[in-house]
Motif scaffolding. Structure first.
Motif, PDB file in Angstrom:
ATOM      1  N   THR A  29     -35.101   5.406 -17.784  1.00 49.18           N
ATOM      2  CA  THR A  29     -35.920   4.541 -17.545  1.00 49.18           C
ATOM      3  C   THR A  29     -35.842   3.663 -16.036  1.00 49.18           C
ATOM      4  N   VAL A  30     -36.658   3.738 -14.615  1.00 52.27           N
ATOM      5  CA  VAL A  30     -35.877   3.258 -14.030  1.00 52.27           C
ATOM      6  C   VAL A  30     -36.145   2.045 -14.141  1.00 52.27           C
ATOM      7  N   LYS A  31     -36.372   1.113 -14.469  1.00 44.87           N
ATOM      8  CA  LYS A  31     -35.950  -0.057 -14.646  1.00 44.87           C
ATOM      9  C   LYS A  31     -34.137  -0.656 -15.341  1.00 44.87           C
ATOM     10  N   GLU A  32     -34.171   0.378 -16.624  1.00 50.37           N
ATOM     11  CA  GLU A  32     -33.158   0.696 -16.635  1.00 50.37           C
ATOM     12  C   GLU A  32     -31.712   1.267 -15.816  1.00 50.37           C
ATOM     13  N   VAL A  33     -32.311   1.732 -15.053  1.00 51.51           N
ATOM     14  CA  VAL A  33     -31.101   2.505 -14.146  1.00 51.51           C
ATOM     15  C   VAL A  33     -31.246   1.013 -12.539  1.00 51.51           C
ATOM     16  N   LYS A  46     -31.123  -2.076 -13.441  1.00 53.86           N
ATOM     17  CA  LYS A  46     -30.605  -3.183 -14.503  1.00 53.86           C
ATOM     18  C   LYS A  46     -29.161  -3.049 -14.808  1.00 53.86           C
ATOM     19  N   SER A  47     -28.913  -2.068 -14.951  1.00 51.38           N
ATOM     20  CA  SER A  47     -27.297  -1.220 -14.430  1.00 51.38           C
ATOM     21  C   SER A  47     -26.218  -1.348 -13.768  1.00 51.38           C
ATOM     22  N   GLY A  48     -27.470  -1.275 -12.842  1.00 53.16           N
ATOM     23  CA  GLY A  48     -26.156  -2.014 -10.955  1.00 53.16           C
ATOM     24  C   GLY A  48     -26.125  -3.302 -11.252  1.00 53.16           C
ATOM     25  N   VAL A  49     -27.043  -4.411 -11.452  1.00 54.18           N
ATOM     26  CA  VAL A  49     -27.061  -5.779 -11.312  1.00 54.18           C
ATOM     27  C   VAL A  49     -25.760  -6.059 -12.146  1.00 54.18           C
ATOM     28  N   LEU A  50     -25.168  -7.212 -10.528  1.00 56.17           N
ATOM     29  CA  LEU A  50     -24.405  -7.763 -11.765  1.00 56.17           C
ATOM     30  C   LEU A  50     -24.668  -9.549 -11.717  1.00 56.17           C
ATOM     31  N   THR A  74     -26.266 -11.698 -13.109  1.00 56.64           N
ATOM     32  CA  THR A  74     -27.752 -12.000 -14.288  1.00 56.64           C
ATOM     33  C   THR A  74     -28.952 -12.725 -14.135  1.00 56.64           C
ATOM     34  N   LYS A  75     -28.631 -13.764 -12.686  1.00 55.83           N
ATOM     35  CA  LYS A  75     -29.844 -14.206 -12.558  1.00 55.83           C
ATOM     36  C   LYS A  75     -31.026 -13.466 -11.546  1.00 55.83           C
ATOM     37  N   LEU A  76     -30.795 -11.946 -11.305  1.00 55.81           N
ATOM     38  CA  LEU A  76     -31.564 -11.088 -10.717  1.00 55.81           C
ATOM     39  C   LEU A  76     -31.971  -9.982 -11.434  1.00 55.81           C
ATOM     40  N   LEU A  77     -31.063  -9.730 -12.521  1.00 54.58           N
ATOM     41  CA  LEU A  77     -32.297  -8.937 -13.887  1.00 54.58           C
ATOM     42  C   LEU A  77     -34.165  -9.605 -14.308  1.00 54.58           C
ATOM     43  N   SER A  78     -34.060 -10.029 -13.530  1.00 58.36           N
ATOM     44  CA  SER A  78     -35.618 -10.315 -14.637  1.00 58.36           C
ATOM     45  C   SER A  78     -36.925  -9.531 -14.179  1.00 58.36           C
ATOM     46  N   ASP A  79     -37.410  -8.739 -14.945  1.00 60.02           N
ATOM     47  CA  ASP A  79     -38.560  -8.187 -14.881  1.00 60.02           C
ATOM     48  C   ASP A  79     -39.350  -8.418 -13.521  1.00 60.02           C
ATOM     49  N   PHE A 129     -32.809   4.154  -6.399  1.00 58.99           N
ATOM     50  CA  PHE A 129     -31.603   3.827  -5.782  1.00 58.99           C
ATOM     51  C   PHE A 129     -30.826   3.634  -5.273  1.00 58.99           C
ATOM     52  N   ILE A 130     -31.876   3.263  -3.931  1.00 62.53           N
ATOM     53  CA  ILE A 130     -31.511   2.582  -3.015  1.00 62.53           C
ATOM     54  C   ILE A 130     -31.911   0.955  -3.491  1.00 62.53           C
ATOM     55  N   ILE A 131     -32.865   0.569  -3.766  1.00 62.86           N
ATOM     56  CA  ILE A 131     -33.020  -1.034  -5.061  1.00 62.86           C
ATOM     57  C   ILE A 131     -32.231  -1.073  -5.227  1.00 62.86           C
ATOM     58  N   ARG A 132     -31.117  -0.708  -6.155  1.00 64.19           N
ATOM     59  CA  ARG A 132     -29.877   0.057  -7.191  1.00 64.19           C
ATOM     60  C   ARG A 132     -29.066  -0.550  -6.213  1.00 64.19           C
ATOM     61  N   THR A 133     -28.444  -0.253  -4.736  1.00 62.54           N
ATOM     62  CA  THR A 133     -27.731  -1.191  -4.074  1.00 62.54           C
ATOM     63  C   THR A 133     -28.266  -2.520  -3.550  1.00 62.54           C
TER      64      THR A 133
END
Length: 220
Positions: free
Chosen positions: A83-87, A89-93, A95-100, A132-136
């Protein structure tokens, strides 16, 4: 102090020169557009800067560790059930930034707030690129390296995204390296241009480059 220092950088494969004697520096909060014809070595240059490949000669010094990199091509297997959320989250280093809530903030900023739980493979190419831009960007990097990030985006969104990138430089002092084919991006004030074709053809102010634009440069 320079944040990035590239000195006399060269890269060859099988006795074929891909890049020759590239040198430039960037300070905190500077914005550099890298342009050049197809096959000029633009992607090779960012792969050298991000340490994906090693130079034949020369050095690269980067005085920062929080670096965001968006490559030109991202492989997403057809029908892969992510999913979009999983993609994202896979790039988040951090944990404070992991919230929905934080992820939704970025999705809305990129105009795809309704896609949080959608499968990636059902999205259009432009929508996938925004994810992918958001993930970056979500890690709030100090250095942002983008290899043709707007190539799959529609013109209206592309213009707004370029303005957004420029605001990151000005307001958050993020240093940006942007590989582009879109010469309209060079209209952004207070940005630099590195025009390469295996070697440096121009390095300096964007506005001055636009004034010199002729004699083949328009074929970038």
């Amino acid at each position: 102090m320079n944040l990035i220092e590239v000195s006399n950088l060269s890269y060859s494969v099988s006795n074929q020169t891909i890049l020759n004697d590239i040198s430039f520096t960037l300070k905190k909060g500077e914005y550099l557009n890298i342009i050049g014809p197809n096959g000029s070595g633009k992607t090779t240059l960012v792969e050298l800067i991000t340490n994906l490949i090693k130079p034949t000669e020369g050095t690269i010094k980067i005085n920062e560790t929080n670096i965001g990199y968006l490559p030109q091509k991202l492989n997403l297997k057809k029908n892969f059930p992510i999913t979009v959320k999983e993609v994202i989250k896979s790039g988040v280093l951090n944990t404070k930034l992991l919230s929905d809530e934080n992820i939704m903030k970025w999705l809305k900023m990129m105009g795809i707030g309704e896609l949080l739980n959608e499968k990636m493979h059902v999205l259009s190419g432009g929508q996938q690129q925004r994810v992918f831009i958001i993930r970056t960007l979500i890690n709030e990097p100090s250095i942002l390296i983008l290899d043709e990030p707007t190539s799959a985006l529609d013109p209206d969104f592309r213009e707004g995204f370029n303005i957004f990138l420029k605001s990151l430089c000005e307001k958050k002092q993020i240093t940006i390296i942007n590989v582009t084919h879109d010469l309209s991006e060079l209209n952004l004030k207070n940005t630099k241009v590195l025009y390469i074709d295996k070697e440096i053809k121009y390095y300096g102010d964007s506005i001055n480059f636009k004034e010199l634009e002729h004699g083949g440069v328009s074929h970038v």
